[in-house]
Design an enzyme around this catalytic site. Structure first.
Site, PDB file in Angstrom:
ATOM      1  N   GLU A  77      50.057  21.645  37.401  1.00  0.00           N
ATOM      2  CA  GLU A  77      48.738  21.575  38.018  1.00  0.00           C
ATOM      3  C   GLU A  77      48.404  20.196  38.570  1.00  0.00           C
ATOM      4  O   GLU A  77      47.423  20.037  39.295  1.00  0.00           O
ATOM      5  CB  GLU A  77      47.678  22.009  37.003  1.00  0.00           C
ATOM      6  CG  GLU A  77      47.749  23.509  36.701  1.00  0.00           C
ATOM      7  CD  GLU A  77      46.771  23.967  35.635  1.00  0.00           C
ATOM      8  OE1 GLU A  77      46.179  23.093  34.965  1.00  0.00           O
ATOM      9  OE2 GLU A  77      46.601  25.185  35.473  1.00  0.00           O
ATOM     10  N   GLU A 108      65.111  26.279  20.829  1.00  0.00           N
ATOM     11  CA  GLU A 108      64.394  25.147  20.240  1.00  0.00           C
ATOM     12  C   GLU A 108      65.200  24.442  19.152  1.00  0.00           C
ATOM     13  O   GLU A 108      64.829  23.364  18.697  1.00  0.00           O
ATOM     14  CB  GLU A 108      63.064  25.597  19.657  1.00  0.00           C
ATOM     15  CG  GLU A 108      63.162  26.440  18.398  1.00  0.00           C
ATOM     16  CD  GLU A 108      61.789  26.712  17.799  1.00  0.00           C
ATOM     17  OE1 GLU A 108      61.622  26.397  16.611  1.00  0.00           O
ATOM     18  OE2 GLU A 108      60.904  27.224  18.516  1.00  0.00           O
TER      19      GLU A 108
END
Length: 271
Positions: A77, A108
């Site tokens: 953004e 992960e």
């Protein structure tokens, strides 16, 4: 870990909808107060980031699962909001971009992969890596921070448990202790909300410090839809007192609000 401790609520499946919603909301109300306690840590991290970015540094977020997705959202953004290059703030998620939509098993758990994911960007000691991990124990994040730190990059983190391995790996840890989740262990809830709030604070304050906001306006935003074009035209009209038609013409010529206002001012002075 506090984020894994049992919920304050039980027999959730027996609750009516109103009670579920009210109880979730009551838990959510505690999150901003937890973030408030971490403001000194956030301030210290932001100050260091700005110093480096003013010299050409970049900001990398690394994380897995919800934490990684939140980093990708915040990074993605920044270009449309502040008109910065797409690679100035970079969100990297364990398992690659495909993991944004679909979980990648065991991604992960690889302590070496985060630094490998950063390497194509040719990191320098002006760059910053922020590890995002609600648990504070994600190997992908710990390994990435350790290797980034060894390479001379600035390191920070956003975690939701105190005294975590991730926090120990970061020079500037941000610890927002949000407590047990409404659904036990579901850290996409309060912990995720806290992480989102902190990332908002970090990226917004950094961009303001870098001069990407004037007054309270996003003067460098990209004009990628009708809503933003309309907002930009109104900003130009207000700033230099011109008609809508002229404002739209200036935006078409110069590309964004800042350049439109500056271009108009310079044209008027030269005449």
């Amino acid at each position: 870990m506090i984020t894994e401790t049992p919920s304050h609520y039980d027999h959730l499946e027996q609750m009516p909808v109103h009670e579920l919603l009210t109880s979730i909301n009551n838990e959510d109300k505690t999150v901003p107060l937890a973030v408030e306690k971490a403001i000194p840590q956030i301030e210290a991290l932001v100050t260091e980031i700005v110093t480096r970015m003013q010299q050409g540094g970049r900001l990398f977020y690394i994380g897995a699962g919800t934490s990684g997705r939140l980093g990708v959202v915040d990074a993605s953004e920044c270009p449309p909001t502040y008109g910065v290059p797409f690679d100035l703030v970079v969100g990297i998620i364990a398992g690659g971009d495909g993991a944004i939509r679909k979980a990648v098993e065991f991604a992960e758990d690889d302590a070496e992969q985060a630094w490998k994911d950063i390497m194509p960007y040719n990191p320098t000691d002006l760059d910053t890596v922020i590890g995002i991990a609600a648990s504070g124990r994600t190997p992908y994040v710990i390994g990435g921070l350790n290797q980034a730190r060894e390479a001379g990059l600035l390191t920070g983190c956003v975690v939701c448990n105190p005294g975590s391995a991730v926090a120990q790996a970061a020079e500037f840890p941000v610890e927002v202790v949000t407590g047990p989740e409404f659904v036990t262990g579901s850290t996409r809830m309060k912990a995720g909300t806290a992480q989102k709030l902190v990332l908002n604070m970090i990226s917004t304050s950094v961009m303001i410090q870098l001069g990407k906001v004037k007054g309270n306006k996003m003067v460098d935003m990209q004009l990628t839809n009708i809503k933003l074009q309309d907002r930009a035209a109104k900003m130009v009209m207000s700033e230099i007192n011109v008609s809508r038609e002229m404002a739209e013409g200036l935006l078409a010529k110069y590309g964004n609000v800042r350049n439109a206002v500056d271009g108009f001012t310079n044209e008027r002075q030269s005449n």
